[in-house]
Design a protein around this motif. Structure first.
Motif, PDB file in Angstrom:
ATOM      1  N   VAL A 165       5.300  17.768 -60.921  1.00 15.01           N
ATOM      2  CA  VAL A 165       4.473  17.751 -59.710  1.00 15.01           C
ATOM      3  C   VAL A 165       5.225  17.161 -58.528  1.00 15.01           C
ATOM      4  O   VAL A 165       5.287  17.762 -57.456  1.00 15.01           O
ATOM      5  CB  VAL A 165       3.168  16.954 -59.961  1.00 15.01           C
ATOM      6  CG1 VAL A 165       2.360  16.829 -58.674  1.00 15.01           C
ATOM      7  CG2 VAL A 165       2.334  17.632 -61.036  1.00 15.01           C
ATOM      8  N   ALA A 166       5.802  15.967 -58.697  1.00 14.18           N
ATOM      9  CA  ALA A 166       6.473  15.304 -57.579  1.00 14.18           C
ATOM     10  C   ALA A 166       7.640  14.477 -58.101  1.00 14.18           C
ATOM     11  O   ALA A 166       7.458  13.643 -58.997  1.00 14.18           O
ATOM     12  CB  ALA A 166       5.496  14.422 -56.805  1.00 14.18           C
ATOM     13  N   ALA A 167       8.821  14.693 -57.534  1.00 18.12           N
ATOM     14  CA  ALA A 167      10.013  13.954 -57.949  1.00 18.12           C
ATOM     15  C   ALA A 167      10.033  12.575 -57.308  1.00 18.12           C
ATOM     16  O   ALA A 167       9.561  12.388 -56.185  1.00 18.12           O
ATOM     17  CB  ALA A 167      11.273  14.728 -57.570  1.00 18.12           C
ATOM     18  N   GLY A 168      10.580  11.623 -58.042  1.00 18.49           N
ATOM     19  CA  GLY A 168      10.755  10.281 -57.506  1.00 18.49           C
ATOM     20  C   GLY A 168       9.584   9.345 -57.704  1.00 18.49           C
ATOM     21  O   GLY A 168       9.673   8.172 -57.331  1.00 18.49           O
ATOM     22  N   VAL A 169       8.489   9.808 -58.294  1.00 14.43           N
ATOM     23  CA  VAL A 169       7.331   8.938 -58.515  1.00 14.43           C
ATOM     24  C   VAL A 169       7.662   7.964 -59.642  1.00 14.43           C
ATOM     25  O   VAL A 169       7.983   8.377 -60.756  1.00 14.43           O
ATOM     26  CB  VAL A 169       6.074   9.752 -58.856  1.00 14.43           C
ATOM     27  CG1 VAL A 169       4.917   8.820 -59.226  1.00 14.43           C
ATOM     28  CG2 VAL A 169       5.678  10.643 -57.675  1.00 14.43           C
ATOM     29  N   VAL A 170       7.603   6.677 -59.356  1.00 14.74           N
ATOM     30  CA  VAL A 170       7.948   5.659 -60.347  1.00 14.74           C
ATOM     31  C   VAL A 170       6.725   4.923 -60.869  1.00 14.74           C
ATOM     32  O   VAL A 170       6.801   4.235 -61.891  1.00 14.74           O
ATOM     33  CB  VAL A 170       8.954   4.640 -59.761  1.00 14.74           C
ATOM     34  CG1 VAL A 170      10.285   5.308 -59.460  1.00 14.74           C
ATOM     35  CG2 VAL A 170       8.392   3.982 -58.508  1.00 14.74           C
ATOM     36  N   SER A 171       5.587   5.041 -60.170  1.00 13.30           N
ATOM     37  CA  SER A 171       4.387   4.335 -60.624  1.00 13.30           C
ATOM     38  C   SER A 171       3.154   5.086 -60.162  1.00 13.30           C
ATOM     39  O   SER A 171       3.067   5.523 -59.017  1.00 13.30           O
ATOM     40  CB  SER A 171       4.354   2.901 -60.076  1.00 13.30           C
ATOM     41  OG  SER A 171       3.181   2.216 -60.488  1.00 13.30           O
ATOM     42  N   LEU A 172       2.225   5.252 -61.084  1.00 16.04           N
ATOM     43  CA  LEU A 172       0.925   5.861 -60.804  1.00 16.04           C
ATOM     44  C   LEU A 172      -0.135   4.951 -61.395  1.00 16.04           C
ATOM     45  O   LEU A 172      -0.144   4.703 -62.597  1.00 16.04           O
ATOM     46  CB  LEU A 172       0.838   7.253 -61.428  1.00 16.04           C
ATOM     47  CG  LEU A 172      -0.537   7.931 -61.410  1.00 16.04           C
ATOM     48  CD1 LEU A 172      -0.959   8.251 -59.984  1.00 16.04           C
ATOM     49  CD2 LEU A 172      -0.528   9.192 -62.249  1.00 16.04           C
ATOM     50  N   GLN A 173      -1.003   4.412 -60.545  1.00 12.13           N
ATOM     51  CA  GLN A 173      -2.019   3.475 -61.019  1.00 12.13           C
ATOM     52  C   GLN A 173      -3.388   3.883 -60.489  1.00 12.13           C
ATOM     53  O   GLN A 173      -3.492   4.577 -59.469  1.00 12.13           O
ATOM     54  CB  GLN A 173      -1.692   2.056 -60.563  1.00 12.13           C
ATOM     55  CG  GLN A 173      -0.382   1.507 -61.108  1.00 12.13           C
ATOM     56  CD  GLN A 173      -0.139   0.078 -60.681  1.00 12.13           C
ATOM     57  OE1 GLN A 173      -1.030  -0.771 -60.720  1.00 12.13           O
ATOM     58  NE2 GLN A 173       1.079  -0.215 -60.261  1.00 12.13           N
ATOM     59  N   ALA A 174      -4.415   3.451 -61.186  1.00 13.73           N
ATOM     60  CA  ALA A 174      -5.779   3.789 -60.775  1.00 13.73           C
ATOM     61  C   ALA A 174      -6.705   2.601 -60.982  1.00 13.73           C
ATOM     62  O   ALA A 174      -6.589   1.862 -61.970  1.00 13.73           O
ATOM     63  CB  ALA A 174      -6.302   4.991 -61.565  1.00 13.73           C
ATOM     64  N   LEU A 175      -7.594   2.397 -60.030  1.00 18.19           N
ATOM     65  CA  LEU A 175      -8.719   1.478 -60.164  1.00 18.19           C
ATOM     66  C   LEU A 175      -9.989   2.307 -60.014  1.00 18.19           C
ATOM     67  O   LEU A 175     -10.040   3.248 -59.226  1.00 18.19           O
ATOM     68  CB  LEU A 175      -8.673   0.384 -59.097  1.00 18.19           C
ATOM     69  CG  LEU A 175      -7.529  -0.624 -59.192  1.00 18.19           C
ATOM     70  CD1 LEU A 175      -7.563  -1.564 -57.992  1.00 18.19           C
ATOM     71  CD2 LEU A 175      -7.600  -1.420 -60.493  1.00 18.19           C
ATOM     72  N   PHE A 176     -11.016   1.951 -60.779  1.00 11.59           N
ATOM     73  CA  PHE A 176     -12.240   2.733 -60.811  1.00 11.59           C
ATOM     74  C   PHE A 176     -13.348   1.974 -60.087  1.00 11.59           C
ATOM     75  O   PHE A 176     -13.647   0.819 -60.416  1.00 11.59           O
ATOM     76  CB  PHE A 176     -12.633   3.032 -62.256  1.00 11.59           C
ATOM     77  CG  PHE A 176     -11.609   3.875 -62.977  1.00 11.59           C
ATOM     78  CD1 PHE A 176     -11.749   5.251 -63.043  1.00 11.59           C
ATOM     79  CD2 PHE A 176     -10.501   3.294 -63.564  1.00 11.59           C
ATOM     80  CE1 PHE A 176     -10.810   6.037 -63.683  1.00 11.59           C
ATOM     81  CE2 PHE A 176      -9.549   4.067 -64.213  1.00 11.59           C
ATOM     82  CZ  PHE A 176      -9.710   5.444 -64.269  1.00 11.59           C
TER      83      PHE A 176
END
Length: 437
Positions: free
Chosen positions: A321-332
């Motif tokens: 999907v996207a190059a270079g993404v080092v962190s994906l976080q979520a709050l609900f």
């Protein structure tokens, strides 16, 4: 007498000496090198600026794609019937075979994809990134799960879902020593239109909530009473419905006296059709290491999107999907007081711990992206002595995002201290929680 003609005097011609030629040549070389170095510096700066722009554009496109998938989470999940408070699913090929299936959820990396088709098989070669392959930085990353349907095609042409009423089960009306509750055989009023190989959703009212079971239909018996069986399949526990006891206790829906056959009164079974053609799917976002180390392109972190069949947990596709993404976080964002708005932002473990899975109103995302090109003139700022990328957290709620610690080349990790980083945040409302069907 003849006049003597005057002697013509030619001008004296003088060329460059060897010393002058060498000086001119050196000056030209120095000037050319200066122009070349300026051009190289400008080109490198343009490449770096283009890299920053591309990473930013890809991250924004990723947010748009996540938003689109999130808008489908819970859509038509189980037809037009009341929305399940919790869906219980099972797959014996997984490390934890009994699991919850929520419209939205998250888990911390590293974690294998919940699929019976192994990444690295002939279908998905070893170059396909796996969540486990991201390494130590996975502690700053979530796997995000969105489960729903891509369309309403699971409904028949008359617009009504194929729903079947479950009979009250006992040892005299169903095979098995303890009836339907402890066996994998479920008696119905009719099995007309149900085919072996279909997937189904069983809705059971328990403790004021609608608890749903994902039930594979392994066999159909039209005798009296008509029954379906889910035995001989990896997608249902051999102990039947009591095999979900631990899950139901965690969800707060396990009856004090335990499940009994009378709990099936009023239950409904919806035939979802063949699992191979189901429109129910789970979309998973995670960070993997893309490319091959030591090659011309090298390896770099990449945000990945995997699609899994929600009825039989087989992997459908994996795409970058996207190059270079080092962190994906979520709050609900949850509304535990039913106030009509978000009252707290929680991590997914705290959502489950507080039994707020039915109260999620929005998802707040944070994506940290690094450039693929390094900039020797730039160094990531440090918090204390640790190079850190700070992620802003909402003021509401006890939970927050985890700041990204930039690896500096120690401990076998890559050195990202001369890469530029960007942080994008976006909050998306869950339409099916706001407008329950």
């Amino acid at each position: 007498m003849h006049a003597t003609p005057a002697r013509l005097t030619l001008p004296r011609q003088r060329g460059l000496t060897l010393v002058e030629l060498m000086v001119a040549l050196v000056a030209a070389i120095i000037f050319s090198l200066s122009v070349l170095l300026v051009q190289i510096a400008l080109t490198k700066e343009n490449v770096q600026m283009s890299d920053v722009s591309q990473r930013d554009n890809q991250s924004r496109a990723a947010l748009d794609l996540i938003t689109q998938d999130l808008s489908n989470s819970g859509f038509m999940l189980g037809g037009v019937q009341s929305r399940c408070s919790v869906t219980l699913a099972y797959n014996s090929s997984l490390t934890n075979p009994a699991f919850f299936q929520y419209p939205v959820s998250a888990a911390s990396q590293p974690l294998p994809l919940p699929t019976s088709t192994a990444v690295g098989s002939s279908t998905y070669p070893s170059t396909t990134p796996d969540p486990n392959g991201y390494g130590s930085n996975a502690q700053f990353t979530d796997l995000l799960f969105f489960t729903g349907t891509t369309s309403a095609l699971q409904l028949p042409s008359n617009g009504n879902p194929s729903t079947y009423v479950v009979q009250q089960a006992s040892t005299t009306t169903a095979p098995g020593a303890n009836g339907a509750i402890s066996s994998t055989v479920l008696p119905l009023q009719t099995v007309t239109g149900i085919n072996a190989g279909d997937g189904a959703l069983l809705r059971m009212p328990l403790n004021g909530k609608l608890v749903c079971f994902r039930v594979p239909i392994a066999n159909v018996n039209p005798s009296n009473p008509p029954t379906i069986a889910s035995k001989s399949t990896q997608l249902f526990p051999g102990s039947g419905y009591t095999g979900f006891q631990t899950q139901m206790q965690a969800a707060g829906v396990w009856p004090t006296s335990g499940l009994v056959n009378s709990n099936l009164i009023g239950s409904r079974l919806t035939d979802l059709g063949p699992a191979a053609t189901t429109v129910e799917q789970t979309v998973v976002y995670y960070v993997g290491t893309y490319g091959t180390a030591g090659t011309a392109t090298g390896s770099y972190p990449m945000l990945m999107r995997a699609v899994i069949n929600a009825q039989n947990d087989t992997l459908t596709s994996i795409n970058p999907v996207a190059a270079g993404v080092v962190s994906l976080q979520a709050l609900f964002g949850v509304d535990e007081t039913n106030s009509g708005g978000v009252t707290n932002y929680l991590t997914w473990p705290d959502v489950v711990k507080g039994n707020y899975t039915a109260d999620v109103r929005s998802v707040l995302f944070a994506i940290v992206t690094k450039t693929l090109q390094t900039d020797p003139k730039y160094t990531v700022p440090s918090v204390g002595s640790v190079p850190t990328i700070t992620i802003a957290s909402p003021s509401t709620g006890p939970d927050s995002f985890t700041n990204y610690t930039v690896p500096n080349g120690t401990g076998g990790l890559p050195d990202y201290t001369h890469n530029r980083f960007s942080v994008l945040e976006s909050e998306v409302a869950i339409r099916n929680q706001i407008w329950p069907h």
